[in-house]
Motif scaffolding. Sequence first.
Motif, PDB file in Angstrom:
ATOM      1  N   UNK A 151      -4.969   2.117 -13.789  1.00 27.53           N
ATOM      2  CA  UNK A 151      -5.788   1.012 -13.276  1.00 27.53           C
ATOM      3  C   UNK A 151      -5.563   0.752 -11.797  1.00 27.53           C
ATOM      4  N   UNK A 152      -5.211   1.800 -11.067  1.00 23.03           N
ATOM      5  CA  UNK A 152      -4.984   1.618  -9.634  1.00 23.03           C
ATOM      6  C   UNK A 152      -5.860   2.610  -8.867  1.00 23.03           C
ATOM      7  N   UNK A 153      -6.594   2.089  -7.909  1.00 24.59           N
ATOM      8  CA  UNK A 153      -7.427   2.949  -7.051  1.00 24.59           C
ATOM      9  C   UNK A 153      -6.528   3.709  -6.086  1.00 24.59           C
ATOM     10  N   UNK A 154      -6.946   4.908  -5.720  1.00 22.97           N
ATOM     11  CA  UNK A 154      -6.235   5.629  -4.659  1.00 22.97           C
ATOM     12  C   UNK A 154      -5.121   6.533  -5.151  1.00 22.97           C
ATOM     13  N   UNK A 155      -5.105   6.812  -6.452  1.00 27.62           N
ATOM     14  CA  UNK A 155      -4.085   7.731  -6.981  1.00 27.62           C
ATOM     15  C   UNK A 155      -4.790   8.915  -7.627  1.00 27.62           C
ATOM     16  N   UNK A 156      -4.384  10.116  -7.251  1.00 31.17           N
ATOM     17  CA  UNK A 156      -4.958  11.292  -7.908  1.00 31.17           C
ATOM     18  C   UNK A 156      -3.844  12.281  -8.223  1.00 31.17           C
ATOM     19  N   UNK A 157      -4.035  13.035  -9.287  1.00 30.99           N
ATOM     20  CA  UNK A 157      -3.019  14.027  -9.630  1.00 30.99           C
ATOM     21  C   UNK A 157      -3.647  15.412  -9.628  1.00 30.99           C
ATOM     22  N   UNK A 158      -2.862  16.396  -9.202  1.00 31.23           N
ATOM     23  CA  UNK A 158      -3.330  17.766  -9.341  1.00 31.23           C
ATOM     24  C   UNK A 158      -2.236  18.573 -10.019  1.00 31.23           C
ATOM     25  N   UNK A 159      -2.636  19.377 -11.019  1.00 34.49           N
ATOM     26  CA  UNK A 159      -1.632  20.107 -11.804  1.00 34.49           C
ATOM     27  C   UNK A 159      -0.974  21.215 -11.000  1.00 34.49           C
ATOM     28  N   UNK A 160       0.266  21.505 -11.350  1.00 39.00           N
ATOM     29  CA  UNK A 160       0.955  22.659 -10.784  1.00 39.00           C
ATOM     30  C   UNK A 160       1.205  23.625 -11.937  1.00 39.00           C
ATOM     31  N   UNK A 161       0.679  24.825 -11.804  1.00 37.84           N
ATOM     32  CA  UNK A 161       0.846  25.799 -12.887  1.00 37.84           C
ATOM     33  C   UNK A 161       2.216  26.435 -12.802  1.00 37.84           C
ATOM     34  N   UNK A 162       2.897  26.440 -13.935  1.00 34.56           N
ATOM     35  CA  UNK A 162       4.256  26.977 -13.966  1.00 34.56           C
ATOM     36  C   UNK A 162       4.233  28.447 -14.360  1.00 34.56           C
ATOM     37  N   UNK A 163       5.343  29.115 -14.147  1.00 35.42           N
ATOM     38  CA  UNK A 163       5.428  30.545 -14.463  1.00 35.42           C
ATOM     39  C   UNK A 163       5.256  30.834 -15.945  1.00 35.42           C
ATOM     40  N   UNK A 164       5.435  29.829 -16.777  1.00 33.36           N
ATOM     41  CA  UNK A 164       5.252  30.013 -18.214  1.00 33.36           C
ATOM     42  C   UNK A 164       3.776  29.966 -18.602  1.00 33.36           C
ATOM     43  N   UNK A 165       2.926  29.514 -17.663  1.00 33.52           N
ATOM     44  CA  UNK A 165       1.520  29.298 -17.981  1.00 33.52           C
ATOM     45  C   UNK A 165       1.240  27.834 -18.289  1.00 33.52           C
ATOM     46  N   UNK A 166       2.260  27.068 -18.544  1.00 32.29           N
ATOM     47  CA  UNK A 166       2.075  25.635 -18.771  1.00 32.29           C
ATOM     48  C   UNK A 166       1.740  24.950 -17.455  1.00 32.29           C
ATOM     49  N   UNK A 167       1.201  23.748 -17.573  1.00 28.90           N
ATOM     50  CA  UNK A 167       0.941  22.974 -16.351  1.00 28.90           C
ATOM     51  C   UNK A 167       1.258  21.519 -16.638  1.00 28.90           C
ATOM     52  N   UNK A 168       2.513  21.247 -17.005  1.00 29.82           N
ATOM     53  CA  UNK A 168       2.784  19.851 -17.331  1.00 29.82           C
ATOM     54  C   UNK A 168       3.463  19.091 -16.201  1.00 29.82           C
ATOM     55  N   UNK A 169       3.591  19.719 -15.045  1.00 31.90           N
ATOM     56  CA  UNK A 169       3.949  18.867 -13.914  1.00 31.90           C
ATOM     57  C   UNK A 169       2.923  18.931 -12.799  1.00 31.90           C
TER      58      UNK A 169
ATOM     59  N   UNK B 246       0.848  -1.189   0.000  1.00 34.03           N
ATOM     60  CA  UNK B 246       0.000   0.000   0.000  1.00 34.03           C
ATOM     61  C   UNK B 246       0.885   1.240   0.000  1.00 34.03           C
ATOM     62  N   UNK B 247       0.603   2.117  -0.967  1.00 39.68           N
ATOM     63  CA  UNK B 247       1.401   3.343  -1.060  1.00 39.68           C
ATOM     64  C   UNK B 247       0.595   4.504  -0.479  1.00 39.68           C
ATOM     65  N   UNK B 248       1.282   5.304   0.381  1.00 37.84           N
ATOM     66  CA  UNK B 248       0.652   6.490   0.955  1.00 37.84           C
ATOM     67  C   UNK B 248       1.644   7.648   0.974  1.00 37.84           C
ATOM     68  N   UNK B 249       1.184   8.766   0.450  1.00 36.97           N
ATOM     69  CA  UNK B 249       2.060   9.947   0.452  1.00 36.97           C
ATOM     70  C   UNK B 249       1.898  10.743  -0.824  1.00 36.97           C
ATOM     71  N   UNK B 250       2.849  11.637  -1.074  1.00 33.27           N
ATOM     72  CA  UNK B 250       2.735  12.552  -2.216  1.00 33.27           C
ATOM     73  C   UNK B 250       4.063  12.698  -2.955  1.00 33.27           C
ATOM     74  N   UNK B 251       3.993  12.572  -4.265  1.00 30.01           N
ATOM     75  CA  UNK B 251       5.133  12.921  -5.121  1.00 30.01           C
ATOM     76  C   UNK B 251       4.855  14.290  -5.740  1.00 30.01           C
ATOM     77  N   UNK B 252       5.907  14.982  -6.085  1.00 31.25           N
ATOM     78  CA  UNK B 252       5.698  16.333  -6.625  1.00 31.25           C
ATOM     79  C   UNK B 252       6.653  16.610  -7.780  1.00 31.25           C
ATOM     80  N   UNK B 253       6.296  17.597  -8.586  1.00 30.98           N
ATOM     81  CA  UNK B 253       7.053  17.998  -9.791  1.00 30.98           C
ATOM     82  C   UNK B 253       7.102  16.857 -10.813  1.00 30.98           C
ATOM     83  N   UNK B 254       6.066  16.030 -10.794  1.00 29.87           N
ATOM     84  CA  UNK B 254       6.083  14.856 -11.655  1.00 29.87           C
ATOM     85  C   UNK B 254       5.567  15.232 -13.042  1.00 29.87           C
ATOM     86  N   UNK B 255       6.484  15.357 -13.988  1.00 23.03           N
ATOM     87  CA  UNK B 255       6.111  15.762 -15.341  1.00 23.03           C
ATOM     88  C   UNK B 255       5.213  14.714 -15.972  1.00 23.03           C
ATOM     89  N   UNK B 256       4.153  15.172 -16.628  1.00 25.34           N
ATOM     90  CA  UNK B 256       3.231  14.320 -17.397  1.00 25.34           C
ATOM     91  C   UNK B 256       2.417  13.339 -16.559  1.00 25.34           C
TER      92      UNK B 256
END
Lengths: 387, 356
Positions: free
Chosen positions: A202-220, A158-168
């Motif tokens: 295909x895994x329950x319990x994973x969600x992603x939220x975008x981080x908006x970059x200074x360029x206006x992109x949000x790819x991480x 079981x995985x619990x926690x948060x990863x960040x700056x994850x591109x794509x």
Amino acid sequence: MPSNIEFDPIRLPPEAEELRTEVRAFLDEEIAAGTFDPETAPFTNGFNREFARKVGAKGWIGMTWPKKYGGQERSFLERYVVTEEFRAIAAPTRVFFTADRQSGPVLIKYANEDIKMDVLPRITRGECCFCIGMSEPGSGSDLFAASTKATKVDGGWHINGTKIWTSSAHLADYMIGLFRTSPPTEENRRHGLTSFLVDLKNTEGISTSPIHQMTGDADFNEVHFEDAFIPDDHVMGAIDDAWKQATSELAYERSGPERFLETLYVLVELVRVLGEKPDVRGAEGIGRLVAQLHTLRRMSVSVNGMLQAGKEPVLEGSIVKDLGTNWEQDLPARARDLAAFVDPEAGNRAAFDDLLQYATMIAPKLTIQGGTREILRGIIARGLDLR
Amino acid sequence: MSEADNIVVDTTTKIFQDLCDPQTVNAAAMGEDDGWKAPLWSALEDSGLTLAWVPDDLGGAGASIVDGFAVLRVAGGFAVPVPLAETLLAGWLLARAGISSPRGAMSVAPVRSDDTVTLGDDGALLGRARGVPFARAADHLAVVAEAGGEAVVALVDRAACKLKEGVSLAGDDKDEVDFTGVVPIEVAATDGIDSSALMLMGAAVRACEMAGALHAILDISVEYSKERVAFERPIAKFQAVQHNLARLAGEAAAAIAAAGSVAEAIATAQVFDDRIFLEVAAAKIRVGEAAGEGAAIAHQAHGAIGFTLEHVLHRYTRRLWSWRDDFGSEADWAVRLGEMVAARGADELWPMVTQH
């Protein structure tokens, strides 16, 4: 003891040059067909599944891998040509590039046969996007401070926690993630981390939220895990020992053409904006930049060729990344200076300015992503036996 | 080519270790004792290294172009203050014109793109060449001269020329040579070698020497920072010092790669075409930049001791600074390369960089 720094003057073999012709023809066709536009490609996130499938059909994803997994068993120098041609024209490679460069090789090394037969051919067909789950809110460069936890349960983890700056991560099908399976030990703070293959779709319990970059992109993104279940056979390598698994792939990762070509379009447009007969200041500026680019490319080809030949140019690979990322980062500022006296209404000045603005904004990330300049220089210093 | 399995490189290294140790040479130079010079030169001559680029039938050792460049990289690593590179170059130039090389030290002219020497109908030369390295130490000079619109190579007795003696930033001979009225010992047409080709070859030679010198100052600086203790630990343990030396390693690496690339390119080329021009220009520019950056970092790592005459560091750094200007500076080559890139246009930039 003298330091061992060697760059064998390796040239790309004839088969790689033939491939280059083929790749250029393919890219010309795709541009003509409207799959992507090199003029605006730098502004886009480069995520294009249609393009990925076409590249896959050409056999140019995972091209060094075994045939039974969908690869072509071609050389790393052939892969080099494909990579540099894509990069030079800002082709949209985001779907497959991470899998091609690093995730696929991890699977080949550590996954069981079923997973390999399932996932690798899909990568090579351009159907499968990977992301890398390393950084966390409390651990960036200091990878071994990672605390996202994998807890043993029946049949898996079981995985619990948060990863960040994850591109794509919001688009990817899979992640190779680094999770804590044990606390670090007193003697070894790198102990206790394990690498996992995560099926994001295909895994329950994973969600992603975008981080908006200074360029206006949000790819991480931030990627949140709440009791996300990963089966046992998705463990990549030895439990608690992920720190031992950094291998020669690292040298490929650090020394590829993607480490100095990210802002190349600025140089190309600079040459255009300065015209056929630049003044002495413009000519000197272009000459120096081209000399530096040529040298970086010769270094990069050399490291890839030496790796292909079974050598271990680890220090050289790190140096290529340090020099290359600094160069591509400085390029927008230098181009801006050299174009300072070009009339605002001249020729491609408007297009140049648009690209320059964008490149100026993305420049800071170039010496942060994939390991900061400071970490890299520490690695080089270790290679020099200073620490 | 890797250095480790090369007998020419091993021989050269051994000679320099025995007879041209920078520490010994430096101490001798401080005492104005040049007793080390003659044995060194004899050893280099006897082993055939001075005429490495001259085929057997023209009096030389007939080594490959790549081996010659490798020898020069080793020489740069010892900051060799004798005209080895210049004699190699002169031998190469004479050989391209089918002229046999005499024994003894030689140099070449012209070494600046804005100097021209002509050969008149009377068989005498006209013109001067500025900044000729080791002219006064040379017995002969190999000169590219214009003769009725064609380039010819002339072997000249140095003693017949008028010299205005000068000294380089490194303290080596760097003289102005007036050829006016001098009748060459021998003159021959060449196979496409003109003064531009001499500039290309000369720049590649200096790039290789500088790469060797940069590698040497990296090693010297690393060793020093591991030995020197300050604030109760070796300065190598300070992150600021580590990062400076990592940058120096990057500059040395760029120089090694650029020099190795141009050496290989020239060795396998049939003619001095645009591809060779790119290789040479890129190498001379990038290695020259590395010399400036690298020397500065090496001095910073050494502190005051590196600024003394007694320490060997200046033997390298002064040569690095000086060699930047020989056969075209970074700025010279950059303007010409930039003009070529601009004339070809933006869309030809990437194809040019990837042509090989």
